[in-house]
Design a protein around this motif. Sequence first.
Motif, PDB file in Angstrom:
ATOM      1  N   CYS A  78     111.997 -34.859  18.999  1.00 27.51           N
ATOM      2  CA  CYS A  78     111.190 -35.130  17.798  1.00 27.51           C
ATOM      3  C   CYS A  78     111.169 -36.644  17.635  1.00 27.51           C
ATOM      4  O   CYS A  78     112.003 -37.232  16.943  1.00 27.51           O
ATOM      5  CB  CYS A  78     111.798 -34.459  16.579  1.00 27.51           C
ATOM      6  SG  CYS A  78     110.967 -34.918  15.046  1.00 27.51           S
ATOM      7  N   TYR A  81     115.001 -27.133  10.130  1.00 27.43           N
ATOM      8  CA  TYR A  81     113.618 -27.368   9.675  1.00 27.43           C
ATOM      9  C   TYR A  81     113.581 -28.236   8.415  1.00 27.43           C
ATOM     10  O   TYR A  81     112.781 -29.163   8.306  1.00 27.43           O
ATOM     11  CB  TYR A  81     112.937 -26.025   9.412  1.00 27.43           C
ATOM     12  CG  TYR A  81     111.581 -26.157   8.766  1.00 27.43           C
ATOM     13  CD1 TYR A  81     110.468 -26.560   9.509  1.00 27.43           C
ATOM     14  CD2 TYR A  81     111.411 -25.911   7.405  1.00 27.43           C
ATOM     15  CE1 TYR A  81     109.226 -26.701   8.912  1.00 27.43           C
ATOM     16  CE2 TYR A  81     110.165 -26.044   6.803  1.00 27.43           C
ATOM     17  CZ  TYR A  81     109.082 -26.449   7.557  1.00 27.43           C
ATOM     18  OH  TYR A  81     107.855 -26.603   6.968  1.00 27.43           O
ATOM     19  N   LYS A 104     108.514 -32.323   9.148  1.00 22.64           N
ATOM     20  CA  LYS A 104     107.629 -31.253   8.629  1.00 22.64           C
ATOM     21  C   LYS A 104     106.147 -31.660   8.602  1.00 22.64           C
ATOM     22  O   LYS A 104     105.409 -31.321   7.679  1.00 22.64           O
ATOM     23  CB  LYS A 104     108.078 -30.789   7.238  1.00 22.64           C
ATOM     24  CG  LYS A 104     109.450 -30.168   7.222  1.00 22.64           C
ATOM     25  CD  LYS A 104     109.788 -29.476   5.926  1.00 22.64           C
ATOM     26  CE  LYS A 104     110.297 -30.408   4.866  1.00 22.64           C
ATOM     27  NZ  LYS A 104     111.572 -31.030   5.135  1.00 22.64           N
ATOM     28  N   THR A 105     105.726 -32.420   9.592  1.00 15.08           N
ATOM     29  CA  THR A 105     104.320 -32.833   9.655  1.00 15.08           C
ATOM     30  C   THR A 105     103.531 -32.024  10.682  1.00 15.08           C
ATOM     31  O   THR A 105     102.310 -32.168  10.772  1.00 15.08           O
ATOM     32  CB  THR A 105     104.231 -34.315  10.066  1.00 15.08           C
ATOM     33  OG1 THR A 105     104.884 -34.455  11.337  1.00 15.08           O
ATOM     34  CG2 THR A 105     104.890 -35.221   9.048  1.00 15.08           C
ATOM     35  N   ASN A 106     104.225 -31.218  11.488  1.00 14.37           N
ATOM     36  CA  ASN A 106     103.580 -30.455  12.571  1.00 14.37           C
ATOM     37  C   ASN A 106     102.735 -31.359  13.479  1.00 14.37           C
ATOM     38  O   ASN A 106     101.633 -30.985  13.884  1.00 14.37           O
ATOM     39  CB  ASN A 106     102.715 -29.317  11.992  1.00 14.37           C
ATOM     40  CG  ASN A 106     103.549 -28.276  11.259  1.00 14.37           C
ATOM     41  OD1 ASN A 106     104.736 -28.130  11.530  1.00 14.37           O
ATOM     42  ND2 ASN A 106     102.943 -27.572  10.327  1.00 14.37           N
ATOM     43  N   CYS A 107     103.251 -32.510  13.792  1.00 14.24           N
ATOM     44  CA  CYS A 107     102.482 -33.492  14.586  1.00 14.24           C
ATOM     45  C   CYS A 107     102.370 -33.114  16.063  1.00 14.24           C
ATOM     46  O   CYS A 107     101.574 -33.675  16.789  1.00 14.24           O
ATOM     47  CB  CYS A 107     103.122 -34.866  14.444  1.00 14.24           C
ATOM     48  SG  CYS A 107     104.676 -35.002  15.354  1.00 14.24           S
ATOM     49  N   LYS A 108     103.230 -32.214  16.537  1.00 12.06           N
ATOM     50  CA  LYS A 108     103.207 -31.686  17.913  1.00 12.06           C
ATOM     51  C   LYS A 108     103.720 -32.662  18.975  1.00 12.06           C
ATOM     52  O   LYS A 108     103.596 -32.404  20.167  1.00 12.06           O
ATOM     53  CB  LYS A 108     101.813 -31.188  18.309  1.00 12.06           C
ATOM     54  CG  LYS A 108     101.242 -30.122  17.379  1.00 12.06           C
ATOM     55  CD  LYS A 108      99.882 -29.652  17.863  1.00 12.06           C
ATOM     56  CE  LYS A 108      99.277 -28.561  16.998  1.00 12.06           C
ATOM     57  NZ  LYS A 108      99.204 -28.868  15.563  1.00 12.06           N
ATOM     58  N   GLU A 134     105.745 -28.780  20.618  1.00 12.44           N
ATOM     59  CA  GLU A 134     105.660 -27.498  19.908  1.00 12.44           C
ATOM     60  C   GLU A 134     104.537 -27.556  18.879  1.00 12.44           C
ATOM     61  O   GLU A 134     104.168 -28.629  18.398  1.00 12.44           O
ATOM     62  CB  GLU A 134     107.000 -27.197  19.215  1.00 12.44           C
ATOM     63  CG  GLU A 134     108.155 -27.028  20.170  1.00 12.44           C
ATOM     64  CD  GLU A 134     107.930 -25.918  21.186  1.00 12.44           C
ATOM     65  OE1 GLU A 134     107.454 -24.845  20.801  1.00 12.44           O
ATOM     66  OE2 GLU A 134     108.203 -26.140  22.380  1.00 12.44           O
ATOM     67  N   GLN A 135     104.036 -26.386  18.538  1.00  9.22           N
ATOM     68  CA  GLN A 135     102.918 -26.315  17.592  1.00  9.22           C
ATOM     69  C   GLN A 135     103.345 -26.661  16.168  1.00  9.22           C
ATOM     70  O   GLN A 135     102.559 -27.185  15.385  1.00  9.22           O
ATOM     71  CB  GLN A 135     102.312 -24.907  17.608  1.00  9.22           C
ATOM     72  CG  GLN A 135     101.607 -24.569  18.905  1.00  9.22           C
ATOM     73  CD  GLN A 135     100.430 -25.493  19.193  1.00  9.22           C
ATOM     74  OE1 GLN A 135      99.580 -25.698  18.342  1.00  9.22           O
ATOM     75  NE2 GLN A 135     100.401 -26.080  20.381  1.00  9.22           N
ATOM     76  N   THR A 136     104.562 -26.313  15.843  1.00  4.27           N
ATOM     77  CA  THR A 136     105.036 -26.552  14.471  1.00  4.27           C
ATOM     78  C   THR A 136     106.483 -27.045  14.495  1.00  4.27           C
ATOM     79  O   THR A 136     107.216 -26.842  15.474  1.00  4.27           O
ATOM     80  CB  THR A 136     105.014 -25.245  13.636  1.00  4.27           C
ATOM     81  OG1 THR A 136     105.942 -24.327  14.238  1.00  4.27           O
ATOM     82  CG2 THR A 136     103.622 -24.625  13.587  1.00  4.27           C
ATOM     83  N   CYS A 137     106.860 -27.652  13.383  1.00  3.08           N
ATOM     84  CA  CYS A 137     108.256 -28.103  13.259  1.00  3.08           C
ATOM     85  C   CYS A 137     109.201 -26.888  13.252  1.00  3.08           C
ATOM     86  O   CYS A 137     110.318 -26.964  13.750  1.00  3.08           O
ATOM     87  CB  CYS A 137     108.436 -28.897  11.967  1.00  3.08           C
ATOM     88  SG  CYS A 137     107.477 -30.416  11.919  1.00  3.08           S
TER      89      CYS A 137
END
Length: 156
Positions: free
Chosen positions: A42, A9, A14-18, A22-25
């Motif tokens: 990613c 992680y 770490k932008t949670n761009c999806k 996935e919903q989060t990094c």
Amino acid sequence: MPITPMEIYKLLPKTNCKKCGEQTCMAFAFKVVNRDKQIEECTPLFEEEKYTKQKEQLLEMLEPLKEASETGLIVDESKCTGCANCIVVCPVHAAEDAYGSGSGFGPKIDDPIYRLENGVLKIINVQRCRRYGKNRILCVACRENCPSDAISFLEG
Ligand code: SF4
Ligand code: SF4
Ligand code: SF4
């Protein structure tokens, strides 16, 4: 040493761009450790120049995943002294031949998980390990009883 989701992680965007699905990094990091996702999924990491250094660190960190069996089990043959402790303590072996394991000789079964060959531990039937498959248990009996630290797991 096992690779942890947190270590992965820290090097993700770490932008949670999806974009990986996935919903989060963090969720992605967990799946990478469990080998349910490939780091290449990613896409920002591979397409955006600002992440080049992190990408290279991640690829280096994840290199052992390619070598690991499907259970995350890794045996460093150069450290193995052939003591057979791991063979004797494995609960799968003990369940099938309690006498063999109880007497310290290991199981007399046709399809053990481990076997010694020329004094070195070999993984013969990794799919019988309790760490294998959807309902797996993160058993550590063999690793904890290896006096040479020859056995490791990528997780747990
Ligand atoms: S694609 Fe990469 S940056 Fe975007 S959420 Fe997934 S892991 Fe995070
Ligand atoms: S992790 Fe447990 S079940 Fe798997 S080989 Fe080691 S002792 Fe046996
Ligand atoms: S317990 Fe460790 S040293 Fe002994 S046979 Fe197993 S891997 Fe080799």
